[in-house]
Structures are given as C-alpha cells and as structure tokens.
Design a protein around this motif. Structure first.
Motif, PDB file in Angstrom:
ATOM      1  N   THR A 174       1.231  -1.327  -0.350  1.00  0.00           N
ATOM      2  CA  THR A 174      -0.045   0.162  -0.728  1.00  0.00           C
ATOM      3  C   THR A 174       0.908   0.984  -0.005  1.00  0.00           C
ATOM      4  OG1 THR A 174      -1.536  -1.475   1.110  1.00  0.00           O
ATOM      5  CG2 THR A 174      -1.823   1.483   1.024  1.00  0.00           C
ATOM      6  N   GLU A 175       0.691   2.382  -0.812  1.00  0.00           N
ATOM      7  CA  GLU A 175       0.994   3.240  -1.097  1.00  0.00           C
ATOM      8  C   GLU A 175       1.406   4.346   0.178  1.00  0.00           C
ATOM      9  OE1 GLU A 175       2.086   6.638  -4.512  1.00  0.00           O
ATOM     10  OE2 GLU A 175       1.443   4.785  -5.241  1.00  0.00           O
ATOM     11  N   VAL A 176       2.337   4.739   0.886  1.00  0.00           N
ATOM     12  CA  VAL A 176       1.675   5.682   1.291  1.00  0.00           C
ATOM     13  C   VAL A 176       2.566   7.053   1.177  1.00  0.00           C
ATOM     14  CG1 VAL A 176       1.785   6.134   4.271  1.00  0.00           C
ATOM     15  CG2 VAL A 176       1.240   3.952   3.288  1.00  0.00           C
ATOM     16  N   LYS A 177       2.494   8.435   1.671  1.00  0.00           N
ATOM     17  CA  LYS A 177       2.912   9.350   1.261  1.00  0.00           C
ATOM     18  C   LYS A 177       2.612  10.651   2.635  1.00  0.00           C
ATOM     19  CE  LYS A 177       4.176  12.808  -2.178  1.00  0.00           C
ATOM     20  NZ  LYS A 177       4.031  13.007  -3.522  1.00  0.00           N
ATOM     21  N   LEU A 178       3.919  10.929   3.593  1.00  0.00           N
ATOM     22  CA  LEU A 178       4.341  11.328   4.575  1.00  0.00           C
ATOM     23  C   LEU A 178       5.268  12.903   4.158  1.00  0.00           C
ATOM     24  CD1 LEU A 178       5.228   8.927   7.048  1.00  0.00           C
ATOM     25  CD2 LEU A 178       2.792   9.807   6.922  1.00  0.00           C
ATOM     26  N   GLY A 179       4.841  13.476   3.882  1.00  0.00           N
ATOM     27  CA  GLY A 179       5.240  14.747   4.180  1.00  0.00           C
ATOM     28  C   GLY A 179       5.752  14.470   2.359  1.00  0.00           C
ATOM     29  N   ASP A 180       6.541  14.749   1.858  1.00  0.00           N
ATOM     30  CA  ASP A 180       7.677  14.292   0.531  1.00  0.00           C
ATOM     31  C   ASP A 180       7.864  13.250   0.399  1.00  0.00           C
ATOM     32  OD1 ASP A 180       9.913  15.119   2.458  1.00  0.00           O
ATOM     33  OD2 ASP A 180      10.735  16.269   0.443  1.00  0.00           O
ATOM     34  N   LYS A 181       8.035  12.449   1.327  1.00  0.00           N
ATOM     35  CA  LYS A 181       8.306  11.317   0.613  1.00  0.00           C
ATOM     36  C   LYS A 181       7.071   9.927   0.884  1.00  0.00           C
ATOM     37  CE  LYS A 181      13.178  10.900   2.470  1.00  0.00           C
ATOM     38  NZ  LYS A 181      14.239  10.048   3.332  1.00  0.00           N
ATOM     39  N   GLU A 182       7.468   9.119  -0.103  1.00  0.00           N
ATOM     40  CA  GLU A 182       6.396   7.573  -0.645  1.00  0.00           C
ATOM     41  C   GLU A 182       6.920   6.629   0.038  1.00  0.00           C
ATOM     42  OE1 GLU A 182       5.255   6.209  -4.454  1.00  0.00           O
ATOM     43  OE2 GLU A 182       5.344   8.073  -4.348  1.00  0.00           O
ATOM     44  N   TYR A 183       6.576   6.318   0.794  1.00  0.00           N
ATOM     45  CA  TYR A 183       6.351   4.574   1.287  1.00  0.00           C
ATOM     46  C   TYR A 183       5.616   3.553   1.058  1.00  0.00           C
ATOM     47  CZ  TYR A 183       9.125   7.458   4.239  1.00  0.00           C
ATOM     48  OH  TYR A 183      10.484   8.642   5.039  1.00  0.00           O
ATOM     49  N   HIS A 184       6.304   2.157   1.014  1.00  0.00           N
ATOM     50  CA  HIS A 184       5.218   1.349   0.736  1.00  0.00           C
ATOM     51  C   HIS A 184       5.011   0.401   2.493  1.00  0.00           C
ATOM     52  CE1 HIS A 184       6.373   2.698  -3.012  1.00  0.00           C
ATOM     53  NE2 HIS A 184       5.083   2.390  -3.600  1.00  0.00           N
ATOM     54  N   LEU A 185       3.919   0.033   2.770  1.00  0.00           N
ATOM     55  CA  LEU A 185       3.536  -0.708   3.817  1.00  0.00           C
ATOM     56  C   LEU A 185       3.267  -2.947   3.453  1.00  0.00           C
ATOM     57  CD1 LEU A 185       3.070  -0.468   6.296  1.00  0.00           C
ATOM     58  CD2 LEU A 185       0.960   0.312   6.006  1.00  0.00           C
ATOM     59  N   TYR A 186       3.713  -3.295   3.704  1.00  0.00           N
ATOM     60  CA  TYR A 186       3.955  -4.442   3.403  1.00  0.00           C
ATOM     61  C   TYR A 186       3.471  -5.397   4.248  1.00  0.00           C
ATOM     62  CZ  TYR A 186       5.856  -3.792  -1.317  1.00  0.00           C
ATOM     63  OH  TYR A 186       6.219  -2.901  -2.251  1.00  0.00           O
ATOM     64  N   ARG A 187       2.828  -6.371   3.988  1.00  0.00           N
ATOM     65  CA  ARG A 187       2.873  -7.218   5.362  1.00  0.00           C
ATOM     66  C   ARG A 187       4.063  -7.836   5.702  1.00  0.00           C
ATOM     67  NH1 ARG A 187      -2.874  -8.822   7.195  1.00  0.00           N
ATOM     68  NH2 ARG A 187      -3.973  -7.906   5.520  1.00  0.00           N
ATOM     69  N   ASP A 188       4.158  -8.328   6.455  1.00  0.00           N
ATOM     70  CA  ASP A 188       5.857  -9.265   6.929  1.00  0.00           C
ATOM     71  C   ASP A 188       6.057 -10.738   6.260  1.00  0.00           C
ATOM     72  OD1 ASP A 188       7.918 -10.456   7.763  1.00  0.00           O
ATOM     73  OD2 ASP A 188       7.069 -11.619   9.491  1.00  0.00           O
ATOM     74  N   ASP A 189       4.267 -11.323   5.785  1.00  0.00           N
ATOM     75  CA  ASP A 189       4.776 -12.889   4.800  1.00  0.00           C
ATOM     76  C   ASP A 189       4.661 -12.058   3.374  1.00  0.00           C
ATOM     77  OD1 ASP A 189       2.425 -11.988   5.208  1.00  0.00           O
ATOM     78  OD2 ASP A 189       1.449 -13.268   5.177  1.00  0.00           O
ATOM     79  N   ASP A 190       4.280 -11.244   2.850  1.00  0.00           N
ATOM     80  CA  ASP A 190       5.225 -10.840   1.714  1.00  0.00           C
ATOM     81  C   ASP A 190       6.272  -9.986   1.074  1.00  0.00           C
ATOM     82  OD1 ASP A 190       2.120 -10.595   0.517  1.00  0.00           O
ATOM     83  OD2 ASP A 190       1.434  -8.741   0.937  1.00  0.00           O
ATOM     84  N   ILE A 191       6.986 -10.145   1.790  1.00  0.00           N
ATOM     85  CA  ILE A 191       8.505  -9.678   1.598  1.00  0.00           C
ATOM     86  C   ILE A 191       9.139 -10.577   1.499  1.00  0.00           C
ATOM     87  CG2 ILE A 191      10.594  -9.339   2.153  1.00  0.00           C
ATOM     88  CD1 ILE A 191       8.551  -6.722   4.228  1.00  0.00           C
ATOM     89  N   LEU A 192      10.068 -11.054   0.218  1.00  0.00           N
ATOM     90  CA  LEU A 192      10.435 -12.235  -0.758  1.00  0.00           C
ATOM     91  C   LEU A 192      11.555 -12.834   0.384  1.00  0.00           C
ATOM     92  CD1 LEU A 192       9.763 -11.298  -4.097  1.00  0.00           C
ATOM     93  CD2 LEU A 192       8.125 -12.715  -2.618  1.00  0.00           C
ATOM     94  N   GLY A 193      12.142 -11.198   1.100  1.00  0.00           N
ATOM     95  CA  GLY A 193      13.688 -12.162   1.662  1.00  0.00           C
ATOM     96  C   GLY A 193      14.344 -10.614   1.635  1.00  0.00           C
ATOM     97  N   THR A 194      15.565 -10.943   2.745  1.00  0.00           N
ATOM     98  CA  THR A 194      16.573  -9.744   2.858  1.00  0.00           C
ATOM     99  C   THR A 194      17.587 -10.379   2.653  1.00  0.00           C
ATOM    100  OG1 THR A 194      17.517 -11.204   4.586  1.00  0.00           O
ATOM    101  CG2 THR A 194      15.736  -9.871   5.632  1.00  0.00           C
ATOM    102  N   LEU A 195      18.160  -8.729   1.359  1.00  0.00           N
ATOM    103  CA  LEU A 195      19.096  -8.546   0.986  1.00  0.00           C
ATOM    104  C   LEU A 195      20.799  -8.264   1.191  1.00  0.00           C
ATOM    105  CD1 LEU A 195      17.892  -6.839  -2.155  1.00  0.00           C
ATOM    106  CD2 LEU A 195      18.251  -8.782  -2.230  1.00  0.00           C
ATOM    107  N   HIS A 196      21.504  -8.999   1.818  1.00  0.00           N
ATOM    108  CA  HIS A 196      23.036  -9.129   2.555  1.00  0.00           C
ATOM    109  C   HIS A 196      24.207  -8.737   1.374  1.00  0.00           C
ATOM    110  CE1 HIS A 196      20.982 -10.507   5.826  1.00  0.00           C
ATOM    111  NE2 HIS A 196      20.021 -11.218   5.375  1.00  0.00           N
ATOM    112  N   ASP A 197      25.336  -7.836   2.399  1.00  0.00           N
ATOM    113  CA  ASP A 197      26.593  -7.229   1.501  1.00  0.00           C
ATOM    114  C   ASP A 197      27.345  -8.284   1.020  1.00  0.00           C
ATOM    115  OD1 ASP A 197      25.297  -4.603   0.196  1.00  0.00           O
ATOM    116  OD2 ASP A 197      26.011  -4.564   1.814  1.00  0.00           O
TER     117      ASP A 197
END
Length: 97
Positions: A74-97
């Motif tokens: 879900t797109e959320v705009k706070l001030g001039d920044k744009e964020y997205h709200l996801y359910r934890d189980d929708d996130i596919l994984g974490t990226l590491h260096d």
C-alpha cells in the motif's frame, strides 16, 4: 509538523530503493536492467498473534534491505517522501552485502 507512521500487527513500512539510471562513467542504463525491486525497512509492527494467542514477531527489523514483490503493498505518502506498507509474509527475503 513531522508525521511518523507506526505499523500495526505484522506490517512493515518500506522506503523503496531507486537504482541509479547511469553508471559513474555516465553510461545510461536501460530501465529494466537497473531495477531490483528492493527497499529499506523504515518501521515494523509488533507482530501478529497465532491461533494460541502467542505473539509472532515480524521477521525483519528496521534498517534491513529487503526484496519486495513486483506488485502489492500500500502506497503511503508522508510529507514529501513516498513509502510502501507490506505484510511481513509478503516480503520475499533480505539482501546482504
């Protein structure tokens, strides 16, 4: 006045990472090759309860870089920044260096 969003339940607030459109040498990159749908976790909810009433915490934490699905959130705009709200189980994984 600055607004701060605190996600509820197992929701995760993510700021999408916009990849560079050209290299340091000035070569323009095609839009499709430059995109990896990723973002930085800005805030997380406390988690959701399972059938037994026990709290199941969110699997990511603030500051993590995560791989996101192509669609959803879900797109959320706070001030001039744009964020997205996801359910934890929708996130596919974490990226590491």
């Amino acid at each position: 006045m600055a607004k701060r969003l605190a996600p509820l339940l197992n929701r995760v607030l993510v700021e999408k990472i916009v990849p560079p459109s050209k290299t340091s040498a000035g070569i323009l990159l095609p839009e499709k090759t430059a995109q990896l749908n990723s973002g930085k976790v800005v805030a997380v909810g406390p988690g959701a309860r399972n059938r037994d009433g026990q709290l199941v915490p969110v699997s990511v934490k603030e500051g993590d870089t995560v791989l996101l699905p192509e669609y959803g959130g879900t797109e959320v705009k706070l001030g001039d920044k744009e964020y997205h709200l996801y359910r934890d189980d929708d996130i596919l994984g974490t990226l590491h260096d």
